[in-house]
Design a protein around this motif. Structure first.
Motif, PDB file in Angstrom:
ATOM      1  N   GLN A  17       0.736  -1.322   0.154  1.00 36.51           N
ATOM      2  CA  GLN A  17      -0.003   0.146  -0.038  1.00 36.51           C
ATOM      3  C   GLN A  17       0.899   1.245  -0.052  1.00 36.51           C
ATOM      4  N   GLU A  18       2.010   1.272   0.793  1.00 35.58           N
ATOM      5  CA  GLU A  18       2.852   2.523   0.810  1.00 35.58           C
ATOM      6  C   GLU A  18       3.402   2.699  -0.445  1.00 35.58           C
ATOM      7  N   GLN A  27       3.479   5.504  -6.593  1.00 32.77           N
ATOM      8  CA  GLN A  27       4.337   5.415  -7.443  1.00 32.77           C
ATOM      9  C   GLN A  27       3.844   4.975  -8.764  1.00 32.77           C
ATOM     10  N   TYR A  28       2.518   4.422  -8.847  1.00 37.31           N
ATOM     11  CA  TYR A  28       2.199   3.743  -9.961  1.00 37.31           C
ATOM     12  C   TYR A  28       0.780   4.212 -10.260  1.00 37.31           C
ATOM     13  N   LYS A  31      -2.465   9.785  -4.261  1.00 34.73           N
ATOM     14  CA  LYS A  31      -1.984   9.919  -2.939  1.00 34.73           C
ATOM     15  C   LYS A  31      -2.418   9.405  -2.073  1.00 34.73           C
ATOM     16  N   ARG A  32      -1.783   9.351  -0.835  1.00 34.49           N
ATOM     17  CA  ARG A  32      -2.276   8.453   0.401  1.00 34.49           C
ATOM     18  C   ARG A  32      -3.724   8.575   0.644  1.00 34.49           C
ATOM     19  N   GLY A  33      -4.589   7.550   0.725  1.00 37.95           N
ATOM     20  CA  GLY A  33      -6.004   7.847   1.102  1.00 37.95           C
ATOM     21  C   GLY A  33      -7.165   7.899   0.027  1.00 37.95           C
ATOM     22  N   VAL A  34      -6.417   7.959  -1.140  1.00 40.73           N
ATOM     23  CA  VAL A  34      -7.287   8.355  -2.516  1.00 40.73           C
ATOM     24  C   VAL A  34      -7.914   7.093  -2.715  1.00 40.73           C
ATOM     25  N   THR A  35      -7.124   6.071  -2.623  1.00 40.60           N
ATOM     26  CA  THR A  35      -7.781   4.622  -3.019  1.00 40.60           C
ATOM     27  C   THR A  35      -7.435   3.456  -1.907  1.00 40.60           C
ATOM     28  N   GLY A  42      -2.280  15.985 -16.477  1.00 43.28           N
ATOM     29  CA  GLY A  42      -2.676  15.397 -15.298  1.00 43.28           C
ATOM     30  C   GLY A  42      -1.346  15.615 -14.135  1.00 43.28           C
ATOM     31  N   ILE A  43      -1.232  14.616 -13.658  1.00 38.64           N
ATOM     32  CA  ILE A  43      -0.244  14.578 -12.524  1.00 38.64           C
ATOM     33  C   ILE A  43       1.260  15.047 -13.412  1.00 38.64           C
ATOM     34  N   GLY A  44       2.060  15.970 -12.617  1.00 42.02           N
ATOM     35  CA  GLY A  44       3.120  16.386 -13.323  1.00 42.02           C
ATOM     36  C   GLY A  44       2.995  17.296 -14.381  1.00 42.02           C
ATOM     37  N   GLY A  45       1.646  17.771 -14.555  1.00 46.51           N
ATOM     38  CA  GLY A  45       1.298  18.438 -16.159  1.00 46.51           C
ATOM     39  C   GLY A  45       1.509  17.786 -17.184  1.00 46.51           C
TER      40      GLY A  45
END
Ligand code: G1P
Length: 291
Positions: free
Chosen positions: A163-164, A168-169, A192-196, A222-225
């Protein structure tokens, strides 16, 4: 629908491996005796695909040269009577039919895949990411093509991660419909933590229907533009079924220093020429470290 083409995005800058990748593409870093990209190409070929589309960028010509015919090198090896090496070098250039497309700006994986549209057109295709090596009895891409034969819908390869590490994926939320096969409900890039709560992580192997191109053109940064393939898949999954497949095999993240070292050690241990001496070396080394 037979899959004839594989798209290999190789435009990334390889910043995780600087300074090694200042003048050499990260895909040309060697694992034992061949560049990482050759393992990927061998997996594609072993899966029955010969047409490869590299999505490249400036400074990546060594990759194309590696799979091209080298008149000077082959003549030299023939003259010197180094026939085994000649066979090996020739084999590489005969593996595939190659097309290169330039990704003109580094705008993300989705943007890179979209660049393949003029070459791939209206047919399904495979995508393999060069950072992910999968060691398996049946090539990972082949396992996915077999599933595509049956369902004819897009497939992403997944594995469960701690989970931690989910941030990264690309993570999929999905319902298991057969052992190891899940129907995707939602995809989230680097949550981000807690989103899924899901820990089903996308590994760099995809079989995509051509509808992905229209989804990519509707995908906002999206993420990172960056234009993320995962975000485009999230659009596609509202319009068509997507499956997530837990492949058989061991995956190495060769785009990360530690993952690269692990791959080097394990591929060396399995290598027919150096494997057994390398094993003895490691055993002695462990004794030294522990003693
Ligand atoms: C890419 C994808 C991500 C996937 C990963 C697998 O991320 O965007 O969804 O989980 O590859 O290696 P990258 O590792 O390029 O940041």
């Amino acid at each position: 629908m037979k899959i004839k083409k594989a798209v290999l995005p190789v435009a990334g800058l390889g910043t995780r491996f600087l300074p090694a990748t200042k003048a050499i593409p990260k895909e040309m870093l060697t694992i034992v005796d061949r560049p990482t990209i050759q393992y990927i190409v061998e997996e594609v070929v072993a899966s029955g695909i010969r047409e490869i589309v590299f999505i490249t960028a400036a400074g990546k010509s060594a990759i194309e040269n590696h799979f091209d015919y080298s008149f000077e090198l082959e003549t030299f090896l023939a003259q010197k009577g180094k026939l085994d090496l000649l066979r090996e070098v020739r084999g590489i250039s005969r593996l595939i039919d190659l097309v290169s497309v330039r990704q003109k700006e580094p705008l993300g994986l989705g943007h890179a895949v979209k660049a393949s549209e003029p070459v791939v057109g209206n047919q399904p295709f495979a995508v393999l990411l060069g950072d992910d090596l999968v060691d398996s009895d049946v090539p990972c891409a082949y396992q996915m093509l077999k599933i595509f034969d049956e369902y004819e819908e897009s497939i992403v390869a997944v594995q469960r991660v701690p989970q931690e590490e989910t941030h990264q994926y690309g993570i999929v939320e999905a319902v298991e419909v057969a052992p190891g096969l899940h129907k995707v409900e939602k995809l989230i890039e680097k949550p981000k933590r807690g989103v899924t709560k899901s820990n089903l992580a996308i590994i760099g192997r995809y079989v995509l229907r051509p509808e992905i191109y229209s989804c990519l053109s509707r995908t906002l940064p999206g993420i990172g533009g960056e234009i993320q393939l995962t975000d485009a898949l999230n659009i596609l999954c509202k319009e068509r079924t997507i499956y997530a497949y837990e492949f058989q095999g061991k995956r190495f993240d060769a785009g990360d220093k530690l993952g690269y070292l692990k791959a080097t050690v394990e591929y060396a241990l399995a290598h027919p020429e150096v494997g057994s001496s390398f094993k003895k070396y490691l055993q002695n080394l462990i004794k030294q470290i522990e003693g």
